[in-house]
Structure formats: C-alpha cells, structure tokens
Design a protein around this motif. Sequence first.
Motif, PDB file in Angstrom:
ATOM      1  N   UNK A 238       0.841  -1.218   0.000  1.00  0.00           N
ATOM      2  CA  UNK A 238       0.000   0.000   0.000  1.00  0.00           C
ATOM      3  C   UNK A 238       0.869   1.259   0.000  1.00  0.00           C
ATOM      4  N   UNK A 239       0.366   2.255  -0.706  1.00  0.00           N
ATOM      5  CA  UNK A 239       0.944   3.596  -0.615  1.00  0.00           C
ATOM      6  C   UNK A 239       0.178   4.374   0.472  1.00  0.00           C
ATOM      7  N   UNK A 240       0.731   5.479   0.909  1.00  0.00           N
ATOM      8  CA  UNK A 240       0.066   6.268   1.957  1.00  0.00           C
ATOM      9  C   UNK A 240      -1.316   6.705   1.507  1.00  0.00           C
ATOM     10  N   UNK A 241      -2.260   6.496   2.406  1.00  0.00           N
ATOM     11  CA  UNK A 241      -3.624   6.938   2.170  1.00  0.00           C
ATOM     12  C   UNK A 241      -4.475   5.959   1.377  1.00  0.00           C
ATOM     13  N   UNK A 242      -3.902   4.842   0.881  1.00  0.00           N
ATOM     14  CA  UNK A 242      -4.676   3.869   0.119  1.00  0.00           C
ATOM     15  C   UNK A 242      -5.452   2.933   1.053  1.00  0.00           C
ATOM     16  N   UNK A 243      -6.633   2.535   0.600  1.00  0.00           N
ATOM     17  CA  UNK A 243      -7.467   1.627   1.384  1.00  0.00           C
ATOM     18  C   UNK A 243      -7.094   0.190   1.082  1.00  0.00           C
ATOM     19  N   UNK A 244      -7.309  -0.656   2.075  1.00  0.00           N
ATOM     20  CA  UNK A 244      -7.037  -2.091   1.883  1.00  0.00           C
ATOM     21  C   UNK A 244      -8.114  -2.714   1.004  1.00  0.00           C
ATOM     22  N   UNK A 245      -7.724  -3.704   0.190  1.00  0.00           N
ATOM     23  CA  UNK A 245      -8.718  -4.402  -0.645  1.00  0.00           C
ATOM     24  C   UNK A 245      -9.580  -5.328   0.221  1.00  0.00           C
ATOM     25  N   UNK A 246     -10.749  -5.678  -0.312  1.00  0.00           N
ATOM     26  CA  UNK A 246     -11.599  -6.657   0.363  1.00  0.00           C
ATOM     27  C   UNK A 246     -11.229  -8.064  -0.117  1.00  0.00           C
ATOM     28  N   UNK A 247     -11.775  -9.074   0.581  1.00  0.00           N
ATOM     29  CA  UNK A 247     -11.530 -10.466   0.179  1.00  0.00           C
ATOM     30  C   UNK A 247     -12.051 -10.712  -1.226  1.00  0.00           C
ATOM     31  N   UNK A 248     -13.250 -10.179  -1.526  1.00  0.00           N
ATOM     32  CA  UNK A 248     -13.833 -10.384  -2.844  1.00  0.00           C
ATOM     33  C   UNK A 248     -12.989  -9.758  -3.934  1.00  0.00           C
ATOM     34  N   UNK A 249     -12.431  -8.579  -3.647  1.00  0.00           N
ATOM     35  CA  UNK A 249     -11.558  -7.928  -4.634  1.00  0.00           C
ATOM     36  C   UNK A 249     -10.309  -8.771  -4.892  1.00  0.00           C
ATOM     37  N   UNK A 250      -9.755  -9.370  -3.807  1.00  0.00           N
ATOM     38  CA  UNK A 250      -8.580 -10.234  -3.984  1.00  0.00           C
ATOM     39  C   UNK A 250      -8.929 -11.486  -4.795  1.00  0.00           C
ATOM     40  N   UNK A 251     -10.112 -12.069  -4.562  1.00  0.00           N
ATOM     41  CA  UNK A 251     -10.524 -13.254  -5.305  1.00  0.00           C
ATOM     42  C   UNK A 251     -10.658 -12.931  -6.791  1.00  0.00           C
ATOM     43  N   UNK A 252     -11.216 -11.722  -7.074  1.00  0.00           N
ATOM     44  CA  UNK A 252     -11.327 -11.313  -8.465  1.00  0.00           C
ATOM     45  C   UNK A 252      -9.946 -11.112  -9.086  1.00  0.00           C
ATOM     46  N   UNK A 253      -9.053 -10.548  -8.301  1.00  0.00           N
ATOM     47  CA  UNK A 253      -7.677 -10.330  -8.773  1.00  0.00           C
ATOM     48  C   UNK A 253      -7.000 -11.673  -9.098  1.00  0.00           C
ATOM     49  N   UNK A 254      -7.189 -12.654  -8.194  1.00  0.00           N
ATOM     50  CA  UNK A 254      -6.590 -13.971  -8.415  1.00  0.00           C
ATOM     51  C   UNK A 254      -7.192 -14.639  -9.656  1.00  0.00           C
ATOM     52  N   UNK A 255      -8.507 -14.500  -9.825  1.00  0.00           N
ATOM     53  CA  UNK A 255      -9.165 -15.110 -10.981  1.00  0.00           C
ATOM     54  C   UNK A 255      -8.614 -14.541 -12.275  1.00  0.00           C
ATOM     55  N   UNK A 256      -8.404 -13.187 -12.289  1.00  0.00           N
ATOM     56  CA  UNK A 256      -7.803 -12.582 -13.472  1.00  0.00           C
ATOM     57  C   UNK A 256      -6.397 -13.115 -13.725  1.00  0.00           C
TER      58      UNK A 256
END
Length: 452
Positions: free
Chosen positions: A20-38
């Motif tokens: 993460x860079x300063x001020x960035x929000x953490x991803x959700x589990x669903x966002x990570x699952x979508x990232x992995x699927x891609x």
Amino acid sequence: MNIDLDLSIDKMLATICIRLQEGEALPTVEELKQYLAKGGINYGVDEKALEQAIKNHGSIITVAKGESPTEPIDGVVEYKFPLKTEIKPKEDKSGNVDYFDLGFVFNVKAGDLLATKTPPVEGKPGHDVTGKALMPKKPFNPKFVAGKGAKLSEDGLSIFAEVAGTPRLIDGRVVVLQTLDVDKDVDFATGNIVFNGSVNIRGSVLSGFSVEADGDVIIAGIVEEATVKAKGNVIIRSGFEGGAKGLLQAGKSVNVKFVHNGKVFAGEDVLIESEAFFSRITAGNKIIMQGRNSQITGGNVEAGMEIRCRAIGSYKHTKTLVSAGVVPGLREKLEGVTNRIKSIEAQIKKAKELEEKFLYLKKRQKENFPQAQAEALENVQKTIESYINQKESLQKVKEEIIKTKEERKGGRIISDIIYPGVVVTIADISQEITEEIRGANVRIEEGELKFY
C-alpha cells in the motif's frame, strides 16, 4: 496499491503480497478473489489466507494450494499353493498310498480355495491452482484366470478347485493337474488306463494292456508286451520286454533299465541303463546307454543327434543298424513330399494339354466359341493355378526337409567297441562295419564317415 502474485514452478502454490501507498485503502476479500481469478488462480483459494494477507499486508502469504492426485493401489493375487512343486509319490509310516497325495506335491480336493485377488484401486485426480487436472497413474491389475480343473468365483476374486489334483500356475492361469496313483499291476483288475494327467504305477504293466497319459508315466515294475504312451516322460524303474507288439512312446524322454524286443519312440532322449536287444528305438535328440556294460545288439536304433554306448553289435556279427543325425520319419516324409510333387506335376501336364485344346478351339471359333466351353476353359486354368500353388508349397516343404537333413550331418556315434555286422549311418551316409573297431567316435567329415 500493488499486489505481487507469484506461482510455484509446479503451479501447486500461489502467494500474494499487498503493498500500500500512503492513504490507500485495503482491498476486500472479494476484490482479492477477483484479482486472483484474473491471474488464472481459480482452484484451492483459501479465504482465511486472503484475510491474513489483508491483515498482514506487506508480507508474502500463501493464498491458494493445489491438490496432488492420490496414489493408486495395485491389485494383488495371493496363491494358496506353492508355485514351484515336484512330483514324487508319498507313503505314510504304514506304507499306505494316498491316491492323490504325491509327497512334495501340493494336493487339493474339489472346492479348495486356490487363490484370491485384491482388486486394484484407482487413484483420484488432483488439480493445480490454475484448475488443471492432474491424473494419477494407472494401478497394476494382475492376471487372474482359472484354467482347466479350476473355477472362478462369481465376483471374480477367488479361484477354487473343481477336481482333486495338483494346482499349477501355467501361462498365468491357475489349473489343477490330476495325477493318478495305481498301487498294483495294470492287468484285468484295472483294465486299460487312459488319464488326462500323470500316472504313477507301483506294479507292472502286463501283456495286452495299455497306459496313456497327458503327463508323465512312472512305472516301478516291468512293462511286458504292452503299450505305454505319455505326452511327457516315460520312466520305467525295471525294464521293457516288448515282444511283438510292445510300445513305449513319449513326447519328451524315455528312461528305462533295459529294452528287449520292443519299440521305443521319444521326442527328446532315450536313456537306457544296460542293454537294448533286437529293438526299434527312435529318439528326437540322443540315445544314451548309461551303464558300464551297456550294449546295443540287433534291431534298428536311430537318434536325431547322438548315440552313446559301450558296445554296438556282438562278437557273433549280429546285424545291427545304428543311425545318428536322423530326424524320425524325415526320410519317409521327404519321400512322400517328392512323390506328391511328381503326382501334381503329372496333373499339371494333363490339365495344360486340355487347356491347349480349348485354346485351339477358341482361336478357330472366335466369337462362336460356346459359353460352356469358355467356362470349362476357365475352370481348367483355375485348376492349373491351384496345382502350381500346391507344388510351390510342397517344394518349400521339401527344401526345409533337405535343409534339416544337412544340419543333421553333425550327428555322431560314440562307442568303445563296434563289432562287424553293424551298419553305421550318419545323416544319409552309411557304412557296414567289417572289422572290429575300438574307441570309435563316428561323424561326417568332407562328405564321408570318419572313425576316430
């Protein structure tokens, strides 16, 4: 935000690291699952591991694991009998003989369990983290077949004996070989014996009777003017008094103490302890007279490769024929094939004469040549073709016979004494002995019989 995704070489593990860079929000589990699927990761994803990756961002976390295929289990056959056995009759302390118990041989009765099979178990497929199936290797499925004298259970996992006898494993099949034990003479009390196994006779085989077996025949006593045939070996502990009609015939070897006035045929060897008098003896391989005073006198003795005997003939100049390098029946077969070829050649000649007549008529009559005669001409030509094919086949057989005869010229006859009156033959070269020869080793060299 950067997410580093890495795969192991075998694609069985996937790791991520969230940066993460300063001020960035953490991803959700669903966002990570979508990232992995891609990224092609769609098997074995662990949601708890994703939560851990979010919680411990900046750390490398394994978030997906593949599943290896399970190993198959090979099938196993357990035999309830020894795979190597030796046939030998067995007596108890009282001298009683069990008709099916041959001592070192493993005997069974009908209904006995002979073998069991544990069937193979297939392995289960696995997957890597990309979802690709990983197939297990095939388990070994051993051959499990019931042959003659044995029966396979309905579930195919057990083999039982159908008859009493001796189990064997032959060419991957479980079979039961039956053996008959006769504790008396073969005479009017038993009648002739025909048996599809091996036969052990405690007594003798008397004149006029016969014994035939698919296996071996072992006789403790003497064989008179009788017939004994075996597809295996014939073993006679005493001797053979053949008379006019006596016959010993073995697919393998004959072993006998002596032979008097008998006919003996063996596919392999004939072993005689003492003498062979006025007998017809034929062996596919060797005739070995084993005793110190062994002697062949009178008769006709033929061996495929070799004859060994202390003395051949007698001081009375008894006519005795001994031949080595002779295939039993080969001479007669060659003569038969040659005569058949001559007969076919005569038929071809007649057929060709008839063909010429039809062709002459066809040439003269042209389009007026009758249909019936045209069909007859065609039949004659087919007959000629058939005869020519038969002749060619027989010619090949003849060539093979001649080749075999040439190969057999390596036969030899070895004897301490060969008396006058003996006719010695190696392959197709013969010589009558006119003077006593001692220490003879007879063989063919340069187309002639040589005595060494």
